[in-house]
Scaffold this active site. Structure first.
Site, PDB file in Angstrom:
ATOM      1  NE  ARG A  46      44.991  78.034  55.539  1.00  0.00           N
ATOM      2  CZ  ARG A  46      43.937  78.779  55.945  1.00  0.00           C
ATOM      3  NH1 ARG A  46      42.941  79.432  55.115  1.00  0.00           N
ATOM      4  NH2 ARG A  46      44.207  79.873  57.244  1.00  0.00           N
ATOM      5  CE1 TYR A  98      46.416  54.779  44.453  1.00  0.00           C
ATOM      6  CE2 TYR A  98      45.035  56.469  45.050  1.00  0.00           C
ATOM      7  CZ  TYR A  98      46.269  55.851  45.291  1.00  0.00           C
ATOM      8  OH  TYR A  98      47.096  56.176  46.012  1.00  0.00           O
ATOM      9  CG  ASP A 170      41.221  60.124  38.865  1.00  0.00           C
ATOM     10  OD1 ASP A 170      42.158  60.591  38.166  1.00  0.00           O
ATOM     11  OD2 ASP A 170      41.481  59.560  40.022  1.00  0.00           O
ATOM     12  CE  LYS A 195      50.539  59.012  40.749  1.00  0.00           C
ATOM     13  NZ  LYS A 195      49.289  59.011  41.431  1.00  0.00           N
TER      14      LYS A 195
HETATM   15  C1  LIG Z   1      44.004  57.514  38.989  1.00  0.00           C
HETATM   16  C2  LIG Z   1      44.433  57.728  40.491  1.00  0.00           C
HETATM   17  N1  LIG Z   1      43.929  58.937  41.014  1.00  0.00           N
HETATM   18  C3  LIG Z   1      44.252  59.846  42.075  1.00  0.00           C
HETATM   19  C4  LIG Z   1      45.596  59.229  42.870  1.00  0.00           C
HETATM   20  C5  LIG Z   1      45.829  59.937  43.939  1.00  0.00           C
HETATM   21  O1  LIG Z   1      46.954  60.924  43.636  1.00  0.00           O
HETATM   22  P1  LIG Z   1      47.932  61.551  44.661  1.00  0.00           P
HETATM   23  O2  LIG Z   1      48.768  60.246  45.025  1.00  0.00           O
HETATM   24  O3  LIG Z   1      48.606  62.560  44.014  1.00  0.00           O
HETATM   25  O4  LIG Z   1      47.309  61.657  46.087  1.00  0.00           O
HETATM   26  C6  LIG Z   1      46.048  58.473  42.157  1.00  0.00           C
HETATM   27  C7  LIG Z   1      47.501  57.983  42.861  1.00  0.00           C
HETATM   28  O5  LIG Z   1      48.134  56.826  42.309  1.00  0.00           O
HETATM   29  C8  LIG Z   1      45.875  57.576  41.047  1.00  0.00           C
HETATM   30  O6  LIG Z   1      46.458  56.639  40.354  1.00  0.00           O
END
Ligand SMILES: Cc1ncc(COP(=O)(O)O)c(C=O)c1O
Length: 398
Positions: A46, A98, A170, A195
Site C-alpha cells: 500500500r 464533472y 483537473d 481517460k
Molecule cells: C474531468 C473528470 N475528472 C475526474 C473524473 C473522475 O475520474 P474516475 O472516473 O477515474 O474516478 C472524471 C470521470 O469521468 C472526469 O471526467
C-alpha cells in the site's frame, strides 16, 4: 526532453534483475526484510510498489512536476486533495465540472464542515468576492466537462497566490500533451487517468502531480493512510497507455476539428461547443494555454427535445453510447442522464447543460467514417423505438 520522448522514457529503467525493458508488474503485497527495518526501500505494497513508482515518476515528468502520486481512480485522487482541508475551510470550485466531483464535494465533504462555493470561472474575477480568511483551495477544470468552458489558469493562480490559496486543476480533458497547469501557476494537477492517459478504456486510475515537497509529503501521507492505491497491473496499463499519448492526441485533435466543423454545418444541429472555434468565448485563453483543442465536444439539436436527442444517442454504430471518454474508440453520451445525473436539474440548466445536450469523445478512427456514422444518426428522420424512460436511468442498447 520534449514530451514525446518523456512519454516513452521518463521514469522507466530496465528491470535490474532481468533487463526487462518494460517495467514488470510487481504483483506482491509485501517485501522480505533481512532484519527488522533492513529492506530494499519497499516494506508494504500500500505504501510502495515498484510498478507504481515507475508510473508516478513518469506522470511527474510529463506534467513538468517533481512528484506524482497514483490512486485507484480519479475520484480517489480528488478525495485525497480535499482531505488536506480542515472543518471550517472553504473551497472555491468551478460551477461547471464533472458531476462526480460536484457529488463528492456536496454529498460527502459538506457534512464534514467544509464549505464549497460554485463559481463561473470563465471570468476569473468572479473568484475574488468569495475569498476570505477560510479559503484554502481553488478547484477548477479546464476545458470543463461537458460545456467545454475555459478557465484562464494563470489568471486564477495569480488571484489565489497572494492569499496562499492552493490551486488544483483537473487536467483530464486536455491531457499533459495539450496543457501543463503547473507551468501556469497551479499547485496540483489532477487526472482521471482512466481517460486519455490510459487511453484504451481498460483501466480506472487517478493521479496527482505537484512541485512542492511539503505538499507532496502531505498527499503521500493521505495516499498511504486512506489506502485508495491502484494495483500494479493497473499501473502497468497506464504506463503502457502513456507511450502513445502524443500520437493519440494528435489524431484526437485532427478528428475533433473535422467533426466539430461538420456538426456546425449540419442543419439539424443547434449549438456546437468546441474550443477550437474562433468565436468560442474561451478561444483566446485556450489558444494561449493549450497546444491543441482535443477531441471532446458537446452539441444540442434544433429539435431540443429528449426524443430527438435519444434517437441520435441510440442510432450511432461507431460512437458507442457509454460513460467515460478519452479512449481510442469514439463514445457518445448524454450528460443529463449519465455523467452529470447527480447535479440537480435546475443547477445544470443554469450552466446550459440542457436535457438534449449530447457529448462526444471523438476517438482515433477514420474521421470520414465517424462523420458518416453521425450523419446517419442525426439526419435519419425515421422514428426509433429505444427512448429514455427518464433522465436518470435507461438501458444502453446492445
Ligand atoms: C474531468 C473528470 N475528472 C475526474 C473524473 C473522475 O475520474 P474516475 O472516473 O477515474 O474516478 C472524471 C470521470 O469521468 C472526469 O471526467
Amino acid at each position: 526532453m520534449k514530451i514525446e520522448t518523456k512519454l516513452i522514457h521518463a521514469g522507466i529503467e530496465p528491470d535490474p534483475s532481468t533487463g526487462a525493458i518494460m517495467t514488470p508488474i510487481f504483483q506482491t503485497s509485501t517485501y522480505v526484510q533481512s532484519a527488522p527495518g533492513d529492506h530494499k526501500g519497499f516494506e508494504y505494497a500500500r505504501t510502495q510498489n515498484p510498478t507504481r513508482n515507475a508510473l508516478q515518476n513518469a506522470l511527474a515528468a510529463i506534467e513538468n512536476g517533481k512528484f506524482g502520486l497514483s490512486f485507484s481512480s480519479g475520484m480517489a485522487a480528488t478525495d485525497a486533495v480535499i482531505k488536506l482541508l480542515n472543518p471550517g475551510d472553504e473551497v472555491i470550485a468551478a460551477n461547471d465540472m464533472y458531476g462526480g466531483t460536484y457529488r463528492l464535494f456536496t454529498k460527502i465533504f459538506e457534512k464534514y464542515g467544509l464549505k464549497f462555493h460554485f463559481v463561473d470561472m470563465q471570468d476569473p474575477n468572479n473568484i475574488k468576492r468569495f475569498i476570505n480568511g477560510n479559503t484554502k483551495l481553488i478547484w477548477t477544470e479546464t476545458p470543463t466537462n461537458p460545456m467545454m468552458n475555459i478557465t484562464d489558469i494563470a489568471a486564477v493562480a495569480a488571484i489565489g497566490k497572494p492569499h496562499s490559496i492552493l490551486l488544483c486543476v483537473d487536467n483530464t480533458f486536455a491531457s499533459p500533451y495539450l496543457q501543463n497547469p503547473l507551468d501556469l501557476g497551479a499547485d496540483i494537477v489532477l487526472h482521471s487517468a482512466t481517460k486519455y492517459l490510459g487511453g484504451h478504456s481498460d483501466v480506472v486510475h487517478g493521479c496527482l502531480i505537484m512541485n512542492d515537497t511539503a505538499l507532496n509529503e502531505k498527499l503521500q501521507f493521505i495516499q498511504n493512510s486512506c489506502g485508495a492505491v491502484p494495483g500494479p497491473q493497473d499501473c502497468f496499463l497506464v504506463l503502457r497507455g502513456l507511450k502513445t499519448l502524443h500520437l493519440r492526441m494528435q489524431r484526437h485533435c485532427e478528428n475533433g476539428e473535422k467533426i466539430a466543423n461538420w456538426l456546425r454545418k449540419n442543419n439539424k444541429v443547434d449549438r456546437v461547443y468546441w474550443n477550437g472555434f474562433e468565436d468560442h468565448p474561451g478561444y483566446a485563453v485556450a489558444k494561449k494555454q493549450m497546444r491543441g483543442f482535443g477531441g471532446m465536444m458537446s452539441f444540442t439539436l434544433k429539435d431540443d427535445s429528449m426524443d430527438a436527442a435519444n434517437k441520435v444517442l441510440c442510432s450511432t454504430k461507431l460512437f458507442s453510447l457509454a460513460e467515460s471518454l478519452g479512449g481510442v474508440e469514439s463514445l457518445i453520451g448524454h450528460p443529463a442522464s449519465m455523467t452529470h445525473a447527480s447535479i440537480p436539474r435546475e443547477e445544470r440548466l443554469k450552466n446550459g447543460l440542457v436535457d438534449s445536450l449530447i457529448r462526444l469523445s471523438v476517438g482515433i478512427e477514420d474521421a470520414d467514417d465517424l462523420i458518416e456514422d453521425l450523419d446517419k444518426a442525426i439526419c435519419n428522420d425515421e422514428p426509433k423505438q429505444t427512448f429514455l424512460k427518464d433522465t436518470q436511468k435507461y438501458a444502453v442498447p446492445a
